[in-house]
Motif scaffolding. Structure first.
Motif, PDB file in Angstrom:
ATOM      1  N   ASN A  52       0.814  -1.203   0.012  1.00 35.97           N
ATOM      2  CA  ASN A  52       0.244  -0.078   0.048  1.00 35.97           C
ATOM      3  C   ASN A  52       0.823   1.248  -0.125  1.00 35.97           C
ATOM      4  O   ASN A  52       0.550   2.191  -0.651  1.00 35.97           O
ATOM      5  CB  ASN A  52      -0.856   0.189   1.164  1.00 35.97           C
ATOM      6  CG  ASN A  52      -2.061  -1.107   1.084  1.00 35.97           C
ATOM      7  OD1 ASN A  52      -2.562  -1.068  -0.161  1.00 35.97           O
ATOM      8  ND2 ASN A  52      -2.467  -1.713   2.157  1.00 35.97           N
ATOM      9  N   HIS A  53       2.046   1.325   0.864  1.00 36.18           N
ATOM     10  CA  HIS A  53       2.850   2.240   0.794  1.00 36.18           C
ATOM     11  C   HIS A  53       3.564   2.763  -0.682  1.00 36.18           C
ATOM     12  O   HIS A  53       3.791   3.550  -1.208  1.00 36.18           O
ATOM     13  CB  HIS A  53       4.014   2.240   1.805  1.00 36.18           C
ATOM     14  CG  HIS A  53       3.654   2.568   3.277  1.00 36.18           C
ATOM     15  ND1 HIS A  53       3.374   3.914   3.607  1.00 36.18           N
ATOM     16  CD2 HIS A  53       3.446   1.734   4.197  1.00 36.18           C
ATOM     17  CE1 HIS A  53       3.027   3.846   4.746  1.00 36.18           C
ATOM     18  NE2 HIS A  53       2.872   2.610   5.219  1.00 36.18           N
ATOM     19  N   GLN A  54       3.601   1.595  -1.334  1.00 33.38           N
ATOM     20  CA  GLN A  54       4.264   1.504  -2.578  1.00 33.38           C
ATOM     21  C   GLN A  54       3.455   2.017  -3.669  1.00 33.38           C
ATOM     22  O   GLN A  54       3.663   2.977  -4.740  1.00 33.38           O
ATOM     23  CB  GLN A  54       4.682   0.005  -3.019  1.00 33.38           C
ATOM     24  CG  GLN A  54       6.086  -0.252  -2.572  1.00 33.38           C
ATOM     25  CD  GLN A  54       6.517  -1.851  -2.758  1.00 33.38           C
ATOM     26  OE1 GLN A  54       5.862  -2.322  -3.677  1.00 33.38           O
ATOM     27  NE2 GLN A  54       7.481  -2.272  -2.195  1.00 33.38           N
ATOM     28  N   LYS A  55       1.837   1.602  -3.463  1.00 34.81           N
ATOM     29  CA  LYS A  55       0.931   2.054  -4.559  1.00 34.81           C
ATOM     30  C   LYS A  55       0.834   3.812  -4.161  1.00 34.81           C
ATOM     31  O   LYS A  55       0.620   4.489  -5.106  1.00 34.81           O
ATOM     32  CB  LYS A  55      -0.421   1.496  -3.979  1.00 34.81           C
ATOM     33  CG  LYS A  55      -1.637   1.834  -4.548  1.00 34.81           C
ATOM     34  CD  LYS A  55      -1.548   1.503  -6.213  1.00 34.81           C
ATOM     35  CE  LYS A  55      -3.146   1.889  -6.666  1.00 34.81           C
ATOM     36  NZ  LYS A  55      -3.376   1.890  -8.161  1.00 34.81           N
ATOM     37  N   LEU A  56       0.880   4.295  -2.847  1.00 34.69           N
ATOM     38  CA  LEU A  56       0.782   5.543  -2.682  1.00 34.69           C
ATOM     39  C   LEU A  56       1.806   6.267  -3.067  1.00 34.69           C
ATOM     40  O   LEU A  56       1.693   7.231  -3.783  1.00 34.69           O
ATOM     41  CB  LEU A  56       0.881   5.669  -1.074  1.00 34.69           C
ATOM     42  CG  LEU A  56       0.193   6.979  -0.258  1.00 34.69           C
ATOM     43  CD1 LEU A  56      -1.035   7.188  -0.715  1.00 34.69           C
ATOM     44  CD2 LEU A  56       0.740   7.140   1.177  1.00 34.69           C
ATOM     45  N   GLU A  57       3.152   5.886  -3.329  1.00 32.40           N
ATOM     46  CA  GLU A  57       4.222   6.549  -4.045  1.00 32.40           C
ATOM     47  C   GLU A  57       4.074   6.360  -5.448  1.00 32.40           C
ATOM     48  O   GLU A  57       4.519   7.569  -6.223  1.00 32.40           O
ATOM     49  CB  GLU A  57       5.535   5.616  -3.617  1.00 32.40           C
ATOM     50  CG  GLU A  57       6.003   5.830  -2.269  1.00 32.40           C
ATOM     51  CD  GLU A  57       7.233   5.185  -1.801  1.00 32.40           C
ATOM     52  OE1 GLU A  57       7.823   4.591  -2.691  1.00 32.40           O
ATOM     53  OE2 GLU A  57       7.552   4.918  -0.512  1.00 32.40           O
ATOM     54  N   SER A  58       3.454   5.401  -6.061  1.00 30.45           N
ATOM     55  CA  SER A  58       3.323   5.336  -7.350  1.00 30.45           C
ATOM     56  C   SER A  58       2.402   6.291  -7.717  1.00 30.45           C
ATOM     57  O   SER A  58       2.208   6.944  -8.827  1.00 30.45           O
ATOM     58  CB  SER A  58       2.784   4.032  -7.683  1.00 30.45           C
ATOM     59  OG  SER A  58       2.381   3.887  -8.946  1.00 30.45           O
ATOM     60  N   LEU A  59       1.117   6.278  -7.025  1.00 31.35           N
ATOM     61  CA  LEU A  59       0.123   7.437  -7.186  1.00 31.35           C
ATOM     62  C   LEU A  59       0.690   8.901  -7.306  1.00 31.35           C
ATOM     63  O   LEU A  59       0.277   9.655  -8.057  1.00 31.35           O
ATOM     64  CB  LEU A  59      -1.027   7.336  -6.181  1.00 31.35           C
ATOM     65  CG  LEU A  59      -2.058   6.259  -6.456  1.00 31.35           C
ATOM     66  CD1 LEU A  59      -2.915   5.988  -5.125  1.00 31.35           C
ATOM     67  CD2 LEU A  59      -2.719   6.329  -7.781  1.00 31.35           C
ATOM     68  N   MET A  60       1.593   9.173  -6.360  1.00 32.44           N
ATOM     69  CA  MET A  60       2.340  10.478  -5.897  1.00 32.44           C
ATOM     70  C   MET A  60       2.984  10.590  -7.388  1.00 32.44           C
ATOM     71  O   MET A  60       3.099  11.851  -7.657  1.00 32.44           O
ATOM     72  CB  MET A  60       3.153  10.664  -4.871  1.00 32.44           C
ATOM     73  CG  MET A  60       3.436  11.838  -4.535  1.00 32.44           C
ATOM     74  SD  MET A  60       2.262  13.365  -4.908  1.00 32.44           S
ATOM     75  CE  MET A  60       1.866  13.752  -3.282  1.00 32.44           C
ATOM     76  N   ALA A  61       3.838   9.996  -7.740  1.00 37.90           N
ATOM     77  CA  ALA A  61       4.548   9.817  -8.841  1.00 37.90           C
ATOM     78  C   ALA A  61       3.811  10.120 -10.181  1.00 37.90           C
ATOM     79  O   ALA A  61       4.309  11.089 -10.944  1.00 37.90           O
ATOM     80  CB  ALA A  61       5.418   8.505  -9.247  1.00 37.90           C
ATOM     81  N   SER A  62       2.579   9.244 -10.351  1.00 36.50           N
ATOM     82  CA  SER A  62       1.816   9.598 -11.500  1.00 36.50           C
ATOM     83  C   SER A  62       1.173  11.162 -11.381  1.00 36.50           C
ATOM     84  O   SER A  62       1.056  11.769 -12.495  1.00 36.50           O
ATOM     85  CB  SER A  62       0.692   8.617 -11.507  1.00 36.50           C
ATOM     86  OG  SER A  62       1.261   7.383 -11.832  1.00 36.50           O
ATOM     87  N   TYR A  63       0.926  11.513 -10.362  1.00 45.65           N
ATOM     88  CA  TYR A  63       0.292  13.041 -10.297  1.00 45.65           C
ATOM     89  C   TYR A  63       1.383  13.942 -10.581  1.00 45.65           C
ATOM     90  O   TYR A  63       1.155  14.908 -11.384  1.00 45.65           O
ATOM     91  CB  TYR A  63      -0.193  13.183  -8.825  1.00 45.65           C
ATOM     92  CG  TYR A  63      -0.363  14.518  -8.626  1.00 45.65           C
ATOM     93  CD1 TYR A  63      -1.495  15.355  -9.139  1.00 45.65           C
ATOM     94  CD2 TYR A  63       0.600  15.318  -7.771  1.00 45.65           C
ATOM     95  CE1 TYR A  63      -1.811  16.782  -8.736  1.00 45.65           C
ATOM     96  CE2 TYR A  63       0.146  16.777  -7.668  1.00 45.65           C
ATOM     97  CZ  TYR A  63      -0.979  17.411  -7.988  1.00 45.65           C
ATOM     98  OH  TYR A  63      -1.244  18.701  -7.775  1.00 45.65           O
TER      99      TYR A  63
END
Length: 124
Positions: A52-63
């Motif tokens: 979930n932390h990795q998914k959060l980082e991925s979402l922030m990178a996409s943003y």
């Protein structure tokens, strides 16, 4: 006319957001809220906390990628990309569409929708 609960739900709650950017922001907000209250989450959620932390980082990178693209390009660039994609789609239609061409056309149409969304946001 019969009114079902499903019809009412569809009117009140829009299940699928049309905006890529809004979807990313909503997923980020929901996931960060769940991580902030991890103690009250299910056992399964706690077991997948690293993912979930990795998914959060991925979402922030996409943003950040979308934000950079939005800030560093003009509306003319997006219009040009849409026109190029439309010409590729037209070429595929002339030659006939097989499975790979259909996947490519779908991808190009989705990219066009994304660029149209960015044009709409830039126009504001």
């Amino acid at each position: 006319m019969k009114v079902s609960l499903k019809n009412i739900e569809n009117l009140i709650i829009k299940k699928k957001s049309e905006s890529t950017l809004a979807t990313i922001l909503m997923e980020y907000a929901a996931l960060s809220q769940k991580l902030a209250t991890a103690d009250s989450q299910s056992w399964y959620f706690k077991q997948a906390q690293e993912a979930n932390h990795q998914k959060l980082e991925s979402l922030m990178a996409s943003y950040e990628d979308i934000k950079s693209l939005f800030n560093n390009t003009s509306i003319d660039y997006f219009i040009h990309k849409i026109n190029v994609n439309n010409s590729h789609i037209a070429n595929f239609k002339e030659k006939g569409i097989n499975f790979i061409a259909k996947l490519t056309c779908t991808s190009l149409r989705e990219e066009n929708e994304f660029f149209t969304e960015l044009i709409r946001l830039k126009a504001k």
